[in-house]
Design a protein around this motif. Structure first.
Motif, PDB file in Angstrom:
ATOM      1  N   MET A   1       1.551 -12.446   1.733  1.00  0.00           N
ATOM      2  CA  MET A   1       2.333 -13.441   1.012  1.00  0.00           C
ATOM      3  C   MET A   1       1.447 -14.250   0.072  1.00  0.00           C
ATOM      4  N   GLU A   2       0.221 -14.536   0.500  1.00  0.00           N
ATOM      5  CA  GLU A   2      -0.674 -15.338  -0.331  1.00  0.00           C
ATOM      6  C   GLU A   2      -1.030 -14.617  -1.626  1.00  0.00           C
ATOM      7  N   CYS A   3      -1.104 -13.290  -1.590  1.00  0.00           N
ATOM      8  CA  CYS A   3      -1.464 -12.515  -2.783  1.00  0.00           C
ATOM      9  C   CYS A   3      -0.243 -12.103  -3.602  1.00  0.00           C
ATOM     10  N   GLY A   4       0.942 -12.456  -3.154  1.00  0.00           N
ATOM     11  CA  GLY A   4       2.146 -12.121  -3.904  1.00  0.00           C
ATOM     12  C   GLY A   4       2.641 -10.707  -3.687  1.00  0.00           C
ATOM     13  N   HIS A   5       2.238 -10.058  -2.593  1.00  0.00           N
ATOM     14  CA  HIS A   5       2.680  -8.695  -2.294  1.00  0.00           C
ATOM     15  C   HIS A   5       3.500  -8.700  -1.009  1.00  0.00           C
ATOM     16  N   THR A   6       4.441  -7.763  -0.930  1.00  0.00           N
ATOM     17  CA  THR A   6       5.223  -7.649   0.295  1.00  0.00           C
ATOM     18  C   THR A   6       4.393  -6.946   1.366  1.00  0.00           C
ATOM     19  N   ALA A   7       4.757  -7.188   2.619  1.00  0.00           N
ATOM     20  CA  ALA A   7       4.017  -6.583   3.727  1.00  0.00           C
ATOM     21  C   ALA A   7       4.155  -5.064   3.721  1.00  0.00           C
ATOM     22  N   GLY A   8       5.352  -4.573   3.392  1.00  0.00           N
ATOM     23  CA  GLY A   8       5.552  -3.126   3.369  1.00  0.00           C
ATOM     24  C   GLY A   8       4.726  -2.439   2.298  1.00  0.00           C
ATOM     25  N   ALA A   9       4.697  -3.034   1.101  1.00  0.00           N
ATOM     26  CA  ALA A   9       3.924  -2.433   0.009  1.00  0.00           C
ATOM     27  C   ALA A   9       2.434  -2.441   0.321  1.00  0.00           C
ATOM     28  N   LEU A  10       1.941  -3.565   0.859  1.00  0.00           N
ATOM     29  CA  LEU A  10       0.520  -3.637   1.204  1.00  0.00           C
ATOM     30  C   LEU A  10       0.176  -2.648   2.311  1.00  0.00           C
ATOM     31  N   GLY A  11       1.065  -2.521   3.301  1.00  0.00           N
ATOM     32  CA  GLY A  11       0.812  -1.571   4.382  1.00  0.00           C
ATOM     33  C   GLY A  11       0.752  -0.134   3.885  1.00  0.00           C
ATOM     34  N   ASN A  12       1.681   0.229   3.002  1.00  0.00           N
ATOM     35  CA  ASN A  12       1.671   1.587   2.447  1.00  0.00           C
ATOM     36  C   ASN A  12       0.402   1.848   1.643  1.00  0.00           C
ATOM     37  N   TYR A  13      -0.018   0.857   0.868  1.00  0.00           N
ATOM     38  CA  TYR A  13      -1.231   1.018   0.060  1.00  0.00           C
ATOM     39  C   TYR A  13      -2.457   1.205   0.948  1.00  0.00           C
ATOM     40  N   LEU A  14      -2.561   0.399   1.992  1.00  0.00           N
ATOM     41  CA  LEU A  14      -3.721   0.511   2.882  1.00  0.00           C
ATOM     42  C   LEU A  14      -3.709   1.832   3.642  1.00  0.00           C
ATOM     43  N   ARG A  15      -2.562   2.249   4.131  1.00  0.00           N
ATOM     44  CA  ARG A  15      -2.505   3.500   4.890  1.00  0.00           C
ATOM     45  C   ARG A  15      -2.797   4.711   4.022  1.00  0.00           C
ATOM     46  N   ARG A  16      -2.511   4.614   2.734  1.00  0.00           N
ATOM     47  CA  ARG A  16      -2.724   5.763   1.860  1.00  0.00           C
ATOM     48  C   ARG A  16      -4.135   5.793   1.275  1.00  0.00           C
ATOM     49  N   TYR A  17      -4.653   4.640   0.848  1.00  0.00           N
ATOM     50  CA  TYR A  17      -5.916   4.637   0.113  1.00  0.00           C
ATOM     51  C   TYR A  17      -7.085   4.012   0.888  1.00  0.00           C
ATOM     52  N   TRP A  18      -6.812   3.250   1.928  1.00  0.00           N
ATOM     53  CA  TRP A  18      -7.862   2.647   2.753  1.00  0.00           C
ATOM     54  C   TRP A  18      -7.566   2.918   4.221  1.00  0.00           C
ATOM     55  N   ARG A  19      -7.314   4.168   4.505  1.00  0.00           N
ATOM     56  CA  ARG A  19      -6.869   4.528   5.849  1.00  0.00           C
ATOM     57  C   ARG A  19      -7.948   4.269   6.893  1.00  0.00           C
ATOM     58  N   GLU A  20      -9.215   4.388   6.495  1.00  0.00           N
ATOM     59  CA  GLU A  20     -10.284   4.158   7.475  1.00  0.00           C
ATOM     60  C   GLU A  20     -10.267   2.731   7.996  1.00  0.00           C
ATOM     61  N   LEU A  21      -9.873   1.765   7.141  1.00  0.00           N
ATOM     62  CA  LEU A  21      -9.780   0.379   7.596  1.00  0.00           C
ATOM     63  C   LEU A  21      -8.639   0.205   8.598  1.00  0.00           C
ATOM     64  N   VAL A  22      -7.528   0.878   8.325  1.00  0.00           N
ATOM     65  CA  VAL A  22      -6.378   0.775   9.225  1.00  0.00           C
ATOM     66  C   VAL A  22      -6.702   1.417  10.571  1.00  0.00           C
ATOM     67  N   LEU A  23      -7.364   2.583  10.528  1.00  0.00           N
ATOM     68  CA  LEU A  23      -7.734   3.246  11.779  1.00  0.00           C
ATOM     69  C   LEU A  23      -8.722   2.403  12.578  1.00  0.00           C
ATOM     70  N   HIS A  24      -9.663   1.790  11.881  1.00  0.00           N
ATOM     71  CA  HIS A  24     -10.632   0.928  12.565  1.00  0.00           C
ATOM     72  C   HIS A  24      -9.942  -0.278  13.198  1.00  0.00           C
ATOM     73  N   ARG A  25      -8.950  -0.814  12.510  1.00  0.00           N
ATOM     74  CA  ARG A  25      -8.233  -1.974  13.043  1.00  0.00           C
ATOM     75  C   ARG A  25      -7.462  -1.627  14.309  1.00  0.00           C
ATOM     76  N   HIS A  26      -7.009  -0.363  14.393  1.00  0.00           N
ATOM     77  CA  HIS A  26      -6.283   0.082  15.579  1.00  0.00           C
ATOM     78  C   HIS A  26      -7.202   0.690  16.627  1.00  0.00           C
ATOM     79  N   GLY A  27      -8.496   0.607  16.419  1.00  0.00           N
ATOM     80  CA  GLY A  27      -9.437   1.099  17.412  1.00  0.00           C
ATOM     81  C   GLY A  27      -9.562   2.601  17.465  1.00  0.00           C
ATOM     82  N   ILE A  28      -9.287   3.279  16.347  1.00  0.00           N
ATOM     83  CA  ILE A  28      -9.381   4.736  16.292  1.00  0.00           C
ATOM     84  C   ILE A  28     -10.619   5.108  15.494  1.00  0.00           C
ATOM     85  N   THR A  29     -11.515   5.853  16.102  1.00  0.00           N
ATOM     86  CA  THR A  29     -12.749   6.267  15.434  1.00  0.00           C
ATOM     87  C   THR A  29     -12.616   7.714  14.990  1.00  0.00           C
ATOM     88  N   VAL A  30     -12.940   7.959  13.734  1.00  0.00           N
ATOM     89  CA  VAL A  30     -12.847   9.297  13.156  1.00  0.00           C
ATOM     90  C   VAL A  30     -14.166   9.599  12.468  1.00  0.00           C
TER      91      VAL A  30
END
Length: 373
Positions: free
Chosen positions: A1-30
Protein backbone atom coordinates in the motif's frame (compact mmCIF):
# COMPACT_ATOMS: atom_id res chain seq x y z
CA UNK A 1 0.00 0.00 0.00
CA UNK A 2 2.85 2.39 0.78
CA UNK A 3 4.27 1.98 -2.74
CA UNK A 4 0.89 2.35 -4.43
CA UNK A 5 0.65 -1.28 -5.61
CA UNK A 6 -1.99 -3.86 -4.85
CA UNK A 7 -1.03 -6.93 -2.84
CA UNK A 8 -2.04 -9.28 -5.66
CA UNK A 9 0.02 -7.48 -8.29
CA UNK A 10 3.08 -7.31 -6.04
CA UNK A 11 2.73 -10.98 -5.14
CA UNK A 12 2.52 -12.03 -8.79
CA UNK A 13 5.55 -9.92 -9.67
CA UNK A 14 7.64 -11.38 -6.85
CA UNK A 15 6.62 -14.98 -7.57
CA UNK A 16 7.47 -14.59 -11.24
CA UNK A 17 10.65 -12.50 -11.23
CA UNK A 18 12.02 -12.76 -7.66
CA UNK A 19 10.96 -16.26 -6.81
CA UNK A 20 14.10 -17.00 -4.80
CA UNK A 21 13.08 -14.30 -2.29
CA UNK A 22 9.61 -15.79 -1.94
CA UNK A 23 11.01 -19.30 -1.49
CA UNK A 24 13.47 -18.04 1.11
CA UNK A 25 10.66 -16.29 2.98
CA UNK A 26 8.75 -19.57 3.14
CA UNK A 27 11.79 -21.47 4.34
CA UNK A 28 12.35 -23.40 1.10
CA UNK A 29 15.96 -23.86 0.03
CA UNK A 30 16.71 -24.55 -3.62
CA UNK A 31 20.18 -25.16 -4.99
CA UNK A 32 21.05 -25.46 -8.68
CA UNK A 33 17.49 -26.26 -9.67
CA UNK A 34 14.76 -24.58 -11.64
CA UNK A 35 12.96 -22.22 -9.29
CA UNK A 36 9.73 -22.38 -11.26
CA UNK A 37 9.55 -26.14 -10.72
CA UNK A 38 9.05 -25.61 -6.98
CA UNK A 39 5.58 -24.69 -5.86
CA UNK A 40 5.20 -22.74 -2.66
CA UNK A 41 1.88 -24.43 -1.94
CA UNK A 42 1.13 -27.68 -3.72
CA UNK A 43 -2.45 -28.40 -4.72
CA UNK A 44 -4.11 -29.71 -1.59
CA UNK A 45 -0.96 -29.09 0.44
CA UNK A 46 -0.22 -26.74 3.31
CA UNK A 47 1.69 -23.50 3.27
CA UNK A 48 4.91 -23.00 5.19
CA UNK A 49 3.24 -20.44 7.44
CA UNK A 50 0.43 -22.87 8.30
CA UNK A 51 2.96 -25.61 9.00
CA UNK A 52 4.78 -23.33 11.42
CA UNK A 53 1.57 -22.04 13.00
CA UNK A 54 -0.01 -25.43 13.68
CA UNK A 55 3.11 -27.59 13.87
CA UNK A 56 3.36 -27.66 17.68
CA UNK A 57 -0.34 -28.39 18.08
CA UNK A 58 -0.15 -31.26 15.58
CA UNK A 59 2.77 -32.80 17.46
CA UNK A 60 0.80 -32.44 20.68
CA UNK A 61 -2.12 -34.31 19.11
CA UNK A 62 0.27 -37.09 18.16
CA UNK A 63 1.69 -37.32 21.68
CA UNK A 64 0.25 -39.35 24.53
CA UNK A 65 1.14 -36.54 26.92
CA UNK A 66 -1.87 -34.56 25.70
CA UNK A 67 -4.23 -37.46 25.10
CA UNK A 68 -6.54 -36.40 27.92
CA UNK A 69 -7.10 -33.01 26.27
CA UNK A 70 -9.72 -32.56 23.57
CA UNK A 71 -9.07 -30.48 20.45
CA UNK A 72 -10.40 -27.27 21.99
CA UNK A 73 -8.13 -27.64 24.99
CA UNK A 74 -5.12 -28.37 22.77
CA UNK A 75 -5.90 -25.29 20.68
CA UNK A 76 -6.18 -23.03 23.73
CA UNK A 77 -2.93 -24.42 25.10
CA UNK A 78 -1.12 -23.22 21.97
CA UNK A 79 -3.16 -20.00 21.60
CA UNK A 80 -4.97 -21.19 18.47
CA UNK A 81 -8.55 -21.08 17.29
CA UNK A 82 -10.16 -24.44 18.03
CA UNK A 83 -12.23 -24.57 14.83
CA UNK A 84 -9.26 -23.58 12.68
CA UNK A 85 -7.07 -26.27 14.26
CA UNK A 86 -9.76 -28.92 13.82
CA UNK A 87 -10.25 -27.96 10.17
CA UNK A 88 -6.50 -28.02 9.58
CA UNK A 89 -6.28 -31.49 11.09
CA UNK A 90 -9.24 -32.78 9.04
CA UNK A 91 -7.66 -31.64 5.79
CA UNK A 92 -4.00 -32.51 6.35
CA UNK A 93 -3.89 -35.04 9.20
CA UNK A 94 -7.16 -37.01 9.18
CA UNK A 95 -5.35 -40.18 10.28
CA UNK A 96 -4.10 -38.43 13.44
CA UNK A 97 -7.63 -37.38 14.31
CA UNK A 98 -9.05 -40.89 13.89
CA UNK A 99 -6.15 -42.44 15.83
CA UNK A 100 -6.55 -39.92 18.64
CA UNK A 101 -10.32 -40.41 18.85
CA UNK A 102 -10.02 -44.19 19.08
CA UNK A 103 -7.31 -43.94 21.73
CA UNK A 104 -9.34 -41.47 23.81
CA UNK A 105 -12.34 -43.81 23.67
CA UNK A 106 -10.23 -46.74 24.84
CA UNK A 107 -8.88 -44.63 27.74
CA UNK A 108 -12.35 -43.54 28.74
CA UNK A 109 -11.87 -39.86 27.87
CA UNK A 110 -14.87 -39.80 25.54
CA UNK A 111 -17.49 -37.26 26.62
CA UNK A 112 -20.27 -38.55 24.35
CA UNK A 113 -19.94 -35.74 21.80
CA UNK A 114 -20.24 -36.91 18.19
CA UNK A 115 -17.13 -36.28 16.12
CA UNK A 116 -16.65 -36.65 12.41
CA UNK A 117 -19.21 -36.27 9.65
CA UNK A 118 -22.77 -35.91 10.82
CA UNK A 119 -25.33 -38.41 9.47
CA UNK A 120 -27.55 -35.63 8.13
CA UNK A 121 -24.59 -34.10 6.28
CA UNK A 122 -23.69 -37.50 4.88
CA UNK A 123 -27.20 -37.86 3.48
CA UNK A 124 -27.28 -34.28 2.23
CA UNK A 125 -24.10 -34.59 0.16
CA UNK A 126 -24.32 -38.29 -0.77
CA UNK A 127 -25.59 -37.71 -4.32
CA UNK A 128 -23.20 -34.82 -4.88
CA UNK A 129 -20.23 -36.90 -3.75
CA UNK A 130 -21.32 -39.75 -6.02
CA UNK A 131 -21.50 -37.44 -9.03
CA UNK A 132 -18.13 -35.90 -8.22
CA UNK A 133 -16.61 -39.34 -7.85
CA UNK A 134 -18.02 -40.87 -11.03
CA UNK A 135 -18.30 -37.96 -13.49
CA UNK A 136 -16.24 -35.05 -14.79
CA UNK A 137 -18.76 -32.46 -13.65
CA UNK A 138 -17.35 -29.49 -11.77
CA UNK A 139 -18.24 -28.78 -8.17
CA UNK A 140 -20.30 -25.78 -9.25
CA UNK A 141 -22.32 -27.88 -11.71
CA UNK A 142 -22.88 -30.60 -9.13
CA UNK A 143 -23.87 -28.11 -6.44
CA UNK A 144 -26.38 -26.52 -8.81
CA UNK A 145 -27.81 -29.88 -9.87
CA UNK A 146 -28.09 -31.27 -6.33
CA UNK A 147 -29.20 -27.93 -4.87
CA UNK A 148 -26.53 -27.78 -2.20
CA UNK A 149 -24.18 -25.00 -1.21
CA UNK A 150 -20.99 -24.84 -3.27
CA UNK A 151 -18.96 -23.84 -0.23
CA UNK A 152 -20.52 -26.58 1.86
CA UNK A 153 -19.85 -29.20 -0.81
CA UNK A 154 -16.25 -28.07 -1.18
CA UNK A 155 -15.70 -28.23 2.57
CA UNK A 156 -17.39 -31.64 2.84
CA UNK A 157 -15.11 -33.01 0.13
CA UNK A 158 -11.98 -31.56 1.71
CA UNK A 159 -12.84 -32.83 5.18
CA UNK A 160 -14.31 -36.25 4.51
CA UNK A 161 -13.56 -37.24 0.88
CA UNK A 162 -9.94 -36.30 0.47
CA UNK A 163 -9.23 -39.46 -1.54
CA UNK A 164 -11.61 -38.26 -4.25
CA UNK A 165 -9.88 -34.89 -4.39
CA UNK A 166 -6.48 -36.57 -4.71
CA UNK A 167 -7.67 -38.63 -7.68
CA UNK A 168 -9.16 -35.53 -9.29
CA UNK A 169 -5.90 -33.63 -8.89
CA UNK A 170 -3.98 -36.47 -10.49
CA UNK A 171 -6.37 -36.69 -13.44
CA UNK A 172 -6.19 -32.92 -13.92
CA UNK A 173 -2.42 -33.05 -13.86
CA UNK A 174 -2.42 -35.70 -16.59
CA UNK A 175 -4.97 -33.74 -18.63
CA UNK A 176 -2.94 -30.55 -18.33
CA UNK A 177 0.13 -32.30 -19.73
CA UNK A 178 -1.86 -33.47 -22.75
CA UNK A 179 -1.58 -30.88 -25.53
CA UNK A 180 -4.35 -32.39 -27.65
CA UNK A 181 -7.52 -31.90 -25.64
CA UNK A 182 -10.71 -33.43 -26.95
CA UNK A 183 -14.17 -31.94 -26.78
CA UNK A 184 -15.99 -32.68 -23.52
CA UNK A 185 -12.96 -34.10 -21.71
CA UNK A 186 -11.09 -32.76 -18.70
CA UNK A 187 -9.18 -29.61 -19.60
CA UNK A 188 -6.80 -29.86 -16.66
CA UNK A 189 -8.26 -26.96 -14.70
CA UNK A 190 -11.35 -28.59 -13.26
CA UNK A 191 -13.47 -27.74 -16.29
CA UNK A 192 -14.49 -29.56 -19.42
CA UNK A 193 -12.92 -28.67 -22.75
CA UNK A 194 -16.12 -27.15 -24.07
CA UNK A 195 -17.54 -23.68 -24.73
CA UNK A 196 -19.15 -21.76 -21.91
CA UNK A 197 -22.97 -21.91 -21.76
CA UNK A 198 -23.12 -18.19 -22.52
CA UNK A 199 -21.04 -18.74 -25.67
CA UNK A 200 -23.27 -21.60 -26.79
CA UNK A 201 -26.34 -19.43 -26.26
CA UNK A 202 -24.74 -16.52 -28.12
CA UNK A 203 -24.02 -18.48 -31.29
CA UNK A 204 -26.95 -20.93 -31.16
CA UNK A 205 -29.01 -19.09 -33.76
CA UNK A 206 -26.06 -18.52 -36.09
CA UNK A 207 -24.98 -22.15 -35.82
CA UNK A 208 -28.49 -23.37 -36.63
CA UNK A 209 -28.60 -21.23 -39.77
CA UNK A 210 -25.13 -22.35 -40.77
CA UNK A 211 -25.99 -26.03 -40.39
CA UNK A 212 -29.52 -26.08 -41.76
CA UNK A 213 -29.22 -23.73 -44.73
CA UNK A 214 -26.82 -23.00 -47.57
CA UNK A 215 -26.12 -19.48 -46.29
CA UNK A 216 -22.51 -18.35 -46.15
CA UNK A 217 -20.88 -17.17 -42.94
CA UNK A 218 -21.18 -13.53 -43.98
CA UNK A 219 -24.89 -13.97 -44.65
CA UNK A 220 -25.39 -15.74 -41.32
CA UNK A 221 -23.63 -13.06 -39.26
CA UNK A 222 -25.46 -10.31 -41.14
CA UNK A 223 -28.79 -11.85 -40.18
CA UNK A 224 -27.97 -12.80 -36.57
CA UNK A 225 -25.83 -9.79 -35.64
CA UNK A 226 -22.84 -11.73 -34.24
CA UNK A 227 -19.29 -10.86 -35.25
CA UNK A 228 -17.86 -12.71 -38.23
CA UNK A 229 -14.49 -13.27 -36.57
CA UNK A 230 -16.02 -14.59 -33.37
CA UNK A 231 -18.35 -16.93 -35.23
CA UNK A 232 -15.54 -18.28 -37.40
CA UNK A 233 -13.42 -18.91 -34.31
CA UNK A 234 -16.38 -20.63 -32.61
CA UNK A 235 -16.84 -22.93 -35.60
CA UNK A 236 -13.14 -23.78 -35.86
CA UNK A 237 -12.69 -24.30 -32.13
CA UNK A 238 -15.80 -26.20 -31.17
CA UNK A 239 -17.34 -27.53 -34.40
CA UNK A 240 -14.31 -28.12 -36.61
CA UNK A 241 -11.61 -30.74 -37.01
CA UNK A 242 -13.76 -33.25 -38.86
CA UNK A 243 -16.95 -32.95 -36.79
CA UNK A 244 -19.74 -34.49 -38.82
CA UNK A 245 -22.27 -31.69 -38.39
CA UNK A 246 -20.19 -29.00 -40.03
CA UNK A 247 -18.79 -31.39 -42.62
CA UNK A 248 -22.33 -32.34 -43.61
CA UNK A 249 -23.35 -28.70 -43.67
CA UNK A 250 -20.44 -27.82 -45.95
CA UNK A 251 -21.43 -30.65 -48.30
CA UNK A 252 -25.01 -29.43 -48.40
CA UNK A 253 -23.97 -25.87 -49.15
CA UNK A 254 -21.57 -26.99 -51.87
CA UNK A 255 -24.23 -29.20 -53.44
CA UNK A 256 -26.69 -26.31 -53.46
CA UNK A 257 -24.05 -24.00 -54.90
CA UNK A 258 -23.18 -26.22 -57.87
CA UNK A 259 -26.58 -27.84 -58.47
CA UNK A 260 -27.73 -25.42 -61.18
CA UNK A 261 -24.41 -25.56 -63.01
CA UNK A 262 -24.38 -29.37 -62.96
CA UNK A 263 -27.95 -29.56 -64.28
CA UNK A 264 -27.05 -27.13 -67.05
CA UNK A 265 -23.98 -29.17 -67.98
CA UNK A 266 -26.09 -32.33 -68.19
CA UNK A 267 -28.76 -30.71 -70.34
CA UNK A 268 -26.41 -28.75 -72.64
CA UNK A 269 -22.98 -30.40 -72.84
CA UNK A 270 -20.24 -27.81 -73.30
CA UNK A 271 -16.81 -27.04 -71.83
CA UNK A 272 -16.67 -26.91 -68.04
CA UNK A 273 -14.95 -23.53 -68.18
CA UNK A 274 -17.87 -22.10 -70.13
CA UNK A 275 -20.38 -23.48 -67.62
CA UNK A 276 -18.37 -22.01 -64.76
CA UNK A 277 -18.29 -18.63 -66.49
CA UNK A 278 -22.05 -18.73 -67.09
CA UNK A 279 -22.75 -19.30 -63.38
CA UNK A 280 -19.96 -17.16 -61.95
CA UNK A 281 -17.95 -20.08 -60.57
CA UNK A 282 -14.25 -20.72 -60.34
CA UNK A 283 -13.46 -23.20 -63.16
CA UNK A 284 -10.74 -25.08 -61.28
CA UNK A 285 -12.84 -25.42 -58.12
CA UNK A 286 -15.84 -26.51 -60.17
CA UNK A 287 -13.74 -29.16 -61.92
CA UNK A 288 -12.49 -30.46 -58.56
CA UNK A 289 -16.06 -30.70 -57.28
CA UNK A 290 -17.14 -32.58 -60.40
CA UNK A 291 -14.29 -35.07 -60.08
CA UNK A 292 -15.11 -35.69 -56.41
CA UNK A 293 -18.92 -35.82 -56.57
CA UNK A 294 -19.84 -36.31 -60.25
CA UNK A 295 -17.05 -38.51 -61.64
CA UNK A 296 -19.12 -39.77 -64.58
CA UNK A 297 -20.07 -36.27 -65.65
CA UNK A 298 -16.50 -35.10 -65.14
CA UNK A 299 -15.16 -37.92 -67.30
CA UNK A 300 -17.47 -36.89 -70.15
CA UNK A 301 -16.95 -33.15 -69.99
CA UNK A 302 -13.86 -32.61 -67.94
CA UNK A 303 -10.19 -32.75 -68.72
CA UNK A 304 -7.95 -35.75 -68.14
CA UNK A 305 -4.27 -36.54 -68.46
CA UNK A 306 -2.74 -38.61 -71.22
CA UNK A 307 0.04 -41.15 -70.73
CA UNK A 308 2.52 -38.33 -71.34
CA UNK A 309 0.92 -36.20 -68.63
CA UNK A 310 -0.83 -33.75 -70.97
CA UNK A 311 -4.29 -32.42 -70.08
CA UNK A 312 -6.87 -33.09 -72.77
CA UNK A 313 -10.61 -32.73 -72.94
CA UNK A 314 -12.48 -35.97 -72.44
CA UNK A 315 -14.87 -35.05 -75.24
CA UNK A 316 -11.99 -34.36 -77.63
CA UNK A 317 -10.30 -37.59 -76.70
CA UNK A 318 -13.44 -39.56 -77.43
CA UNK A 319 -14.13 -37.60 -80.62
CA UNK A 320 -10.70 -38.10 -82.15
CA UNK A 321 -9.96 -41.60 -80.79
CA UNK A 322 -10.68 -43.44 -84.06
CA UNK A 323 -8.78 -40.90 -86.15
CA UNK A 324 -5.80 -41.23 -83.82
CA UNK A 325 -5.89 -45.02 -84.10
CA UNK A 326 -5.98 -44.96 -87.89
CA UNK A 327 -3.30 -42.30 -88.11
CA UNK A 328 -0.98 -44.28 -85.81
CA UNK A 329 -1.43 -47.69 -87.43
CA UNK A 330 -1.72 -46.90 -91.14
CA UNK A 331 0.01 -44.80 -93.78
CA UNK A 332 -3.25 -43.10 -94.81
CA UNK A 333 -3.02 -39.34 -94.85
CA UNK A 334 -4.66 -37.37 -92.07
CA UNK A 335 -6.70 -35.35 -94.57
CA UNK A 336 -8.16 -38.57 -95.97
CA UNK A 337 -8.92 -39.90 -92.48
CA UNK A 338 -10.62 -36.64 -91.46
CA UNK A 339 -12.71 -36.59 -94.62
CA UNK A 340 -13.75 -40.22 -94.19
CA UNK A 341 -14.74 -39.75 -90.53
CA UNK A 342 -16.41 -36.38 -91.08
CA UNK A 343 -13.93 -34.41 -88.97
CA UNK A 344 -12.39 -31.00 -89.50
CA UNK A 345 -8.87 -31.53 -90.76
CA UNK A 346 -7.32 -28.59 -88.93
CA UNK A 347 -8.96 -29.57 -85.63
CA UNK A 348 -7.93 -33.21 -85.66
CA UNK A 349 -4.47 -32.30 -86.91
CA UNK A 350 -3.94 -29.79 -84.13
CA UNK A 351 -5.20 -32.26 -81.52
CA UNK A 352 -2.83 -35.01 -82.64
CA UNK A 353 0.20 -32.73 -82.97
CA UNK A 354 -0.34 -31.15 -79.55
CA UNK A 355 -1.22 -34.21 -77.52
CA UNK A 356 0.17 -37.22 -79.39
CA UNK A 357 3.49 -36.38 -81.05
CA UNK A 358 4.43 -40.06 -80.86
CA UNK A 359 1.57 -40.81 -83.30
CA UNK A 360 3.04 -38.30 -85.76
CA UNK A 361 6.41 -40.08 -85.53
CA UNK A 362 4.81 -43.50 -86.07
CA UNK A 363 2.85 -42.27 -89.08
CA UNK A 364 5.97 -40.72 -90.63
CA UNK A 365 7.89 -43.99 -90.22
CA UNK A 366 5.09 -45.95 -91.90
CA UNK A 367 4.93 -43.50 -94.80
CA UNK A 368 8.71 -43.74 -95.23
CA UNK A 369 8.59 -47.55 -95.12
CA UNK A 370 5.90 -47.64 -97.81
CA UNK A 371 7.89 -45.23 -99.98
CA UNK A 372 11.01 -47.40 -99.74
CA UNK A 373 9.04 -50.51 -100.53
Amino acid sequence: MECGHTAGALGNYLRRYWRELVLHRHGITVEDKDLLSFKIIEAGGMSASARIKYGSAVEACRSLDYIELNMSQVARKFSLDATALANFMRVHFPDVLSWREQLRRSFGFCNGVHRGVRPESLDQYAEAVRLYRTTDMTQAEIASKCRVSLGGLNQHLRFYCNDVLCRKRQSRKIAKENDKKRFGENAGNGRKHAPAPSTVHKYAGALALYLDTDMTINEVVARTGVSAGGFRFYLRRWHGGGRSTVATSCSLRAAAKYAAAIDSLRCRPRPVAQVAADFGLNPDVFRCYLRAHEPELASRHGRMRTAKGRLVSSASREKYAEALRLYSTTAESLRSIASRLGLVYNSVGGYIRRNHPEAVALHASRVAANANA
